[in-house]
Design an enzyme around this catalytic site. Sequence first.
Site, short mmCIF file in Angstrom:
data_model
loop_
_atom_site.label_atom_id
_atom_site.label_comp_id
_atom_site.label_asym_id
_atom_site.label_seq_id
_atom_site.Cartn_x
_atom_site.Cartn_y
_atom_site.Cartn_z
N GLY A 212 1.11 -1.47 -0.15
CA GLY A 212 -0.02 0.20 -0.18
C GLY A 212 0.89 1.45 -0.57
N GLU A 430 -0.69 -37.28 0.37
CA GLU A 430 -1.45 -36.26 1.29
C GLU A 430 -0.97 -36.41 2.86
OE1 GLU A 430 -0.93 -33.16 -0.20
OE2 GLU A 430 0.30 -33.71 -1.65
N HIS A 433 2.37 -36.22 4.37
CA HIS A 433 2.29 -35.09 5.20
C HIS A 433 1.53 -34.45 6.08
CE1 HIS A 433 5.28 -33.23 1.47
NE2 HIS A 433 4.16 -33.80 0.63
P1 ADP Z 1 2.32 -1.15 -3.79
O1 ADP Z 1 2.71 0.58 -4.07
O2 ADP Z 1 2.78 -0.59 -1.68
O3 ADP Z 1 2.92 -2.27 -4.71
P2 ADP Z 1 0.04 -0.57 -3.44
O4 ADP Z 1 -0.42 1.03 -2.64
O5 ADP Z 1 0.05 -0.61 -5.16
O6 ADP Z 1 1.07 -1.18 -3.17
O7 ADP Z 1 -1.26 -1.20 -3.40
C1 ADP Z 1 -1.74 -2.66 -5.15
C2 ADP Z 1 -3.50 -2.24 -3.74
O8 ADP Z 1 -3.74 -3.39 -2.84
C3 ADP Z 1 -3.66 -0.95 -3.52
O9 ADP Z 1 -4.86 0.04 -4.47
C4 ADP Z 1 -5.04 -1.04 -3.19
O10 ADP Z 1 -6.26 -1.75 -3.33
C5 ADP Z 1 -4.60 -2.67 -2.13
N1 ADP Z 1 -4.10 -2.37 -0.51
C6 ADP Z 1 -3.08 -2.33 -0.27
N2 ADP Z 1 -2.68 -1.95 1.00
C7 ADP Z 1 -4.04 -2.04 1.43
C8 ADP Z 1 -4.70 -1.20 2.61
N3 ADP Z 1 -3.92 -1.35 3.89
N4 ADP Z 1 -5.74 -0.88 2.65
C9 ADP Z 1 -6.27 -0.58 1.66
N5 ADP Z 1 -6.08 -1.56 0.37
C10 ADP Z 1 -5.23 -1.93 0.36
ZN ZN Z 2 4.13 -33.06 -1.02
#
Ligand code: ADP
Ligand code: ZN
Length: 619
Positions: A212, A430, A433
Amino acid sequence: MAIKKNVNNKKPGNFVRLGLFWAIIVFGVLLGVAYLSPKNNLKEVPISSVISRANDGKIAKLEIQGNEVRVTPEGSDKPTEISTKQDSSIQEQGLKSDASVELSVLAPSTIGEFIFSLATVIVPMVLILAVFIFIMRQAQGQNNQAMGFGKSKAKLYGIDKEKVVFGDVAGNDSAKQDLQEVVDFLKHPKKYEALGAKIPRGVLLVGSPGTGKTLLARAVAGEANVPFFSISGSEFVEMFVGVGASRVRDLFAKAKKNAPSIIFIDEIDAVGRRRGSGMGGGHDEREQTLNQILVEMDGFETGANVIVLTATNRADVLDPALLRPGRFDRRTNIMLPERKDRAAILKVHFKKKPVDATVNIEALAAKTAGSSGADLANIANEAAIIAAGHSAKKISNVDLTEAFEKIAIGPERKAKIMNDKEKELTAYHEAGHAIVGHVLPDSDPVHKVTIIPRGVTGGVTWFLPPEDKSYTSIIEFKDILARALGGRVAEKIIYGKDYITTGAGSDLRKATEIARDMIIEQGMGTKLRDQVFHEDNGGMVFDRMTHERPYSDDTAKEIDKEVAELIKESAKRAESVIVSNRASLDKLAKALLEEETLEEDRVVDILKDTVLPEEAKLY
Ligand code: ADP
Ligand code: ZN
Ligand code: MG
């Protein structure tokens, strides 16, 4: 910017089109004229036949115009045939002087000549000219593009455009707290200046992919209600040399003009890697871009209310110059979400999706340890797709579970055909495991066992930790190793050691990886205890070739020996568990063959008579 460019291009573009248009019109008219001209209605005949028929008195009239001979046969009142004579006169070609034919020699037709020359000279010229102009415009267009290249492609997320606020980012409380400060700087700079506080210039967001970071950066802009200029590090590295630096200049100029504002440089590691450490070539561009970023950041006048946010998942490879005070000296770590944060993120993503009463978000949150926010968003979306796929009005918990399993291990492949023998082998594998994991005290409990192929695997035994864990002990690692080997060990016990299959390939790879990690990275060897043998190359592939391995050949041998011993010991423990609980193994395998998928409760019930043998105990 973009709009202006289009306007510039419009006029010359029309000019070219106009030229082509007229060329085609003229050409068409000429073709029409040529087609309609009388000679086209005439029948072509050889000149020899014309002359012999004229000598025989069968032709009334010959009209000669240049080399063209129009023939009016006897009994006809206008020409019906046409022929072409040689350059010499028609008499020289054999027309007798006493032939009863009316000869008329016309002056060469100027209109015909004119049309002919138009058709053969002017039309191609017009066409060539049009093509030439077209090519020139094309080249110039490219020039324009090359010149516009320095202008950064920074996207302006306007204030009114799809605004993201902190409320859209679930969890990440400490990061939000850090960034709340940035928001406050942007909103009330005076408050800080009055106390002589220097406003921070750069904030580095560090975290695994999908946690995020980008979302948070946008939320800062949304909260502060300021323009947001974002560019990705990889965009700087595109094509022409020298462009990266000018893009940076342009980006900062734009942001300053719109201050207070935020610049967001995503994936800064693409340009911000430690300088001067790679092999030669291809780095100049990157270095110039990086230098320009540093120059711009140093060049902010006090009071310029622009804050630069940047994100990376590789803070360890960044150039130290980027992290110096006055540059990206603030750092916010963004962690993978914990259980309660996962629940919160899931709730955000299910907010606009209709779910029925069966949906249990807490249970899903508990199962998804290690998933990022993006993974969770993906599960939510997949669940909606699955529900829509069977035309449901609401998403059910069954859809949710299917979405989760699909994303965690790949889709079920019910269509894959296994013969009965393979099916039985998979069931025992399985079950092996599952039973080892169930019996050993420090393994996570079995969550699910299935012999339905999923993704690339033949079957799956799934262990889930009852709660989030940050550390793994050496005893837990050893139980994980033993249960990973449980599949192959069970195959050996049932079918004999000469009937081992490729079904355990990925188990063995995983086990070997864990064992090496224990010895090399975690200091968990028997002899090689509390020492790490890890080659820190800062993520740079090339350095591997120039750096020596940081330990001796003897140590390398010792590492291999320790890894081999760990694997052997684990296989022995797995074997003792399976041999001591043979009846339970058979029962579990039989249940799998009948039911294909067994949930946690069912597995616990089937395995209720198992015992932990003395040889498998570690303490
Ligand atoms: P990063 O830039 O860290 O790789 P992004 O900000 O692009 O990640 O996140 C990708 C998507 O994941 C966002 O558009 C959102 O939909 C979801 N996401 C990630 N973290 C959160 C969060 N804390 N709350 C809500 N959605 C999130
Ligand atoms: Zn296996
Ligand atoms: Mg991102």
